[in-house]
Design a protein around this motif. Sequence first.
Motif: not given
Length: 65
Positions: A11-13, A47-51, A56-58
Amino acid sequence: MQRRHVKHTTSLEERLAEQAQRLHAEARSLPPGIERERTIRKARQAETGAHICEWLNSPGLQPPD
């Protein structure tokens, strides 16, 4: 000219988190200075992008009505 299509297996995350870890490790090996600061900044951005991806996926995030 055609676009290249890439099928990602993670995944992107996950990719952003891996990139952040790699950049932090790279920054530790650099001497203090501009290049080290740039590398740390890139790691923090990853890290910010992963968060953001995680947020967004929550399941608690609802689409607008």
